[in-house]
Design a protein around this motif. Structure first.
Motif, PDB file in Angstrom:
ATOM      1  N   LEU A 162       0.826  -1.205   0.000  1.00 25.53           N
ATOM      2  CA  LEU A 162       0.000   0.000   0.000  1.00 25.53           C
ATOM      3  C   LEU A 162       0.863   1.258   0.000  1.00 25.53           C
ATOM      4  N   ALA A 163       1.956   1.236   0.764  1.00 26.97           N
ATOM      5  CA  ALA A 163       2.846   2.396   0.817  1.00 26.97           C
ATOM      6  C   ALA A 163       3.456   2.675  -0.544  1.00 26.97           C
ATOM      7  N   TYR A 164       3.934   1.638  -1.190  1.00 21.28           N
ATOM      8  CA  TYR A 164       4.606   1.836  -2.477  1.00 21.28           C
ATOM      9  C   TYR A 164       3.618   2.253  -3.558  1.00 21.28           C
ATOM     10  N   LEU A 165       2.404   1.666  -3.528  1.00 20.62           N
ATOM     11  CA  LEU A 165       1.380   2.064  -4.496  1.00 20.62           C
ATOM     12  C   LEU A 165       1.060   3.547  -4.369  1.00 20.62           C
ATOM     13  N   ASP A 166       0.864   4.009  -3.133  1.00 23.99           N
ATOM     14  CA  ASP A 166       0.494   5.410  -2.924  1.00 23.99           C
ATOM     15  C   ASP A 166       1.645   6.357  -3.240  1.00 23.99           C
ATOM     16  N   ARG A 167       2.860   5.825  -3.264  1.00 27.57           N
ATOM     17  CA  ARG A 167       4.030   6.658  -3.561  1.00 27.57           C
ATOM     18  C   ARG A 167       4.262   6.795  -5.059  1.00 27.57           C
ATOM     19  N   VAL A 168       4.072   5.710  -5.814  1.00 33.08           N
ATOM     20  CA  VAL A 168       4.469   5.713  -7.224  1.00 33.08           C
ATOM     21  C   VAL A 168       3.303   5.659  -8.206  1.00 33.08           C
ATOM     22  N   ASN A 169       2.045   5.597  -7.697  1.00 39.89           N
ATOM     23  CA  ASN A 169       0.937   5.575  -8.659  1.00 39.89           C
ATOM     24  C   ASN A 169       0.844   6.884  -9.448  1.00 39.89           C
ATOM     25  N   ILE A 170       1.611   7.877  -9.022  1.00 40.14           N
ATOM     26  CA  ILE A 170       1.675   9.126  -9.762  1.00 40.14           C
ATOM     27  C   ILE A 170       2.212   8.888 -11.184  1.00 40.14           C
ATOM     28  N   GLY A 171       3.048   7.836 -11.349  1.00 42.86           N
ATOM     29  CA  GLY A 171       3.561   7.512 -12.670  1.00 42.86           C
ATOM     30  C   GLY A 171       2.447   7.115 -13.631  1.00 42.86           C
ATOM     31  N   PHE A 172       1.440   6.398 -13.108  1.00 39.36           N
ATOM     32  CA  PHE A 172       0.284   6.042 -13.927  1.00 39.36           C
ATOM     33  C   PHE A 172      -0.664   7.213 -14.078  1.00 39.36           C
ATOM     34  N   ALA A 173      -0.896   7.936 -12.970  1.00 36.29           N
ATOM     35  CA  ALA A 173      -1.804   9.080 -13.030  1.00 36.29           C
ATOM     36  C   ALA A 173      -1.346  10.096 -14.072  1.00 36.29           C
ATOM     37  N   LYS A 174      -0.026  10.187 -14.276  1.00 36.50           N
ATOM     38  CA  LYS A 174       0.527  11.151 -15.242  1.00 36.50           C
ATOM     39  C   LYS A 174      -0.060  10.964 -16.637  1.00 36.50           C
ATOM     40  N   LEU A 175      -0.387   9.733 -16.990  1.00 33.06           N
ATOM     41  CA  LEU A 175      -0.873   9.475 -18.340  1.00 33.06           C
ATOM     42  C   LEU A 175      -2.145  10.262 -18.655  1.00 33.06           C
ATOM     43  N   GLN A 176      -2.939  10.613 -17.625  1.00 36.37           N
ATOM     44  CA  GLN A 176      -4.115  11.472 -17.799  1.00 36.37           C
ATOM     45  C   GLN A 176      -3.927  12.832 -17.146  1.00 36.37           C
TER      46      GLN A 176
END
Length: 420
Positions: A27-41
């Motif tokens: 959960l910690a890592y997802l919340d830290r790096v999901n910005i990489g996916f969010a960037k696509l939109q």
């Protein structure tokens, strides 16, 4: 107790705490790096260029740096159960609230606050494991824990892609907004669970028999007696601590340089659709899981850390260089990116037994916090390095070569640090 009883006791500890900490770190890592996916939109919706995205991705680590050492000391004072619960609930709320950002300044502010709230989680867990396992058992347990980073990529990348595919426009929210909400709230729920599940020390573990608690405590006490007496100030005065900060800086530079740009890199190779990008970007993490577990198991069996670290990081550097050279061949590029991911993720559990081997007590909590806080500034440099490299060349190969050189420099520095 004889060896079978010792093995059975540690297996009982493994079953109790490792899977739970594993879930927390996913959960910690997802919340830290999901910005990489969010960037696509998100980049288009908020008019964020690559440089603004890289700054926002990296500014997390500036907030992290500010509160890392105090957080680890507070964990030692208040106990892991209460402090880890506080960390998880607060970061989950901040991560979910990122859905409300509307401009570049708000984006930077939320990333900085997320770093503040998450500060102390990873080094806190590293310190927590030193309270349960002697040094010769730690690398394998750390590899199980750190493999959550890789599994977060295996599970989280396709999940992130699926959320953005299915939820875009639902309820008037963009896919990236649903991504932050649906991946932030589980951290709040598990943080509350920590209060009821986690024990701060061996003495609190009522699920162990008195004989089992005595066995575990005795082994930790025996190891602590072999270390020089240490005080809090010793961690700040120890030159080896700052050398290890530099080594860890190179590791995190590579780790987050890959993680934040991986979805964009996969898209540039010709993969389309958020779910498809998520599935393909899961492959490097899957390779990292398998390779890391094998390497760390061998490290524990032999008791050797440095050369295992050097070998793993060397593989990572080689993989990054070759992935750039094969940019026009997507299958080979992804294969070599997998090798690069293995190198950076696989080196983490090999690194952390090293400072724990010469620091004890409060100095261990502070020393691990110092190394993690300063070293994690590499997480600021890694996402920004491709942007900075564009000033000198438009070729992505330059950034990959620079990251590879940083990994090799970290290896050289670690091997130069005296063993005693």
């Amino acid at each position: 107790m004889d060896a079978p009883e010792v093995a059975a006791t540690y297996a009982k500890v493994d079953r109790r705490i490792i899977p739970f900490l594993f879930l927390c770190y996913i959960l910690a890592y997802l919340d830290r790096v999901n910005i990489g996916f969010a960037k696509l939109q998100m980049a288009q919706d908020l008019a964020l260029g690559d440089a603004a995205f890289a700054l926002g991705a990296g500014i997390f680590f500036l907030g992290y740096f500010c509160f890392e050492v105090p957080s680890n000391l507070l964990l030692r004072r208040f106990g892991a159960r209460r402090w880890i619960a506080r960390i998880m609930v607060s970061w989950g709320l901040v991560s979910a609230a990122t859905l409300f950002v509307t401009n570049e300044a708000e984006f930077y502010a939320m990333r900085f606050i997320l770093g503040l709230t998450e500060a102390g989680f990873f080094p806190g867990v590293i310190y927590y494991l030193t309270l349960w396992y002697p040094s010769e058992r730690r690398a394998t347990r750390l590899s199980w824990f750190v493999s959550a980073v890789a599994l977060a990529g295996v599970i989280g990348n396709p999940l992130s892609g699926l959320i953005m595919d299915l939820c875009s426009g639902l309820g008037g929210l963009a896919g990236w907004q649903w991504l932050f909400l649906l991946e932030g709230l589980p951290s709040v729920a598990v943080g509350i669970w920590v209060l009821f599940y986690l024990d701060s020390s061996i003495a609190e573990a009522r699920w162990l028999s008195p004989a089992e608690r005595a066995l575990l405590a005795g082994r930790i006490a025996a190891e602590e007696r072999d270390k020089p007496a240490t005080r809090l100030s010793d961690a700040f005065k120890c030159g080896k601590v700052y050398a290890l900060c530099a080594v860890y800086f190179t590791l995190t530079l590579g780790l987050y340089g890959i993680a934040f740009w991986l979805p964009t890199t996969i898209k540039a190779l010709g993969v389309s659709g958020y779910l498809q990008i998520g599935l393909v970007s899961a492959l490097p993490y899957g390779v990292a899981v398998l390779g890391m577990l094998l390497i760390c198991r061998h490290s524990d069996r032999t008791g050797e850390r440095r050369w295992h670290y050097a070998f793993t990081m060397g593989l990572g550097a080689l993989g990054l260089v070759l992935s750039g050279l094969c940019a026009d061949q997507p299958v080979l590029a992804i294969l070599f990116l997998s090798l690069g991911t293995l190198g950076t993720i696989g080196a983490m559990p090999l690194f952390w037994p090293i400072p724990a081997a010469f620091l004890g007590g409060t100095a261990a909590a502070a020393g691990i916090g110092i190394i993690n806080s300063i070293g994690n500034l590499g997480g600021y440099v890694g996402p920004n390095l491709p942007i900075w490299a564009r000033r000198f060349s438009d070729s992505p190969q330059v950034a990959l070569d620079l990251i590879a050189l940083a990994l090799l420099a970290g290896v050289a520095l670690l091997l130069a640090i005296p063993r005693r």
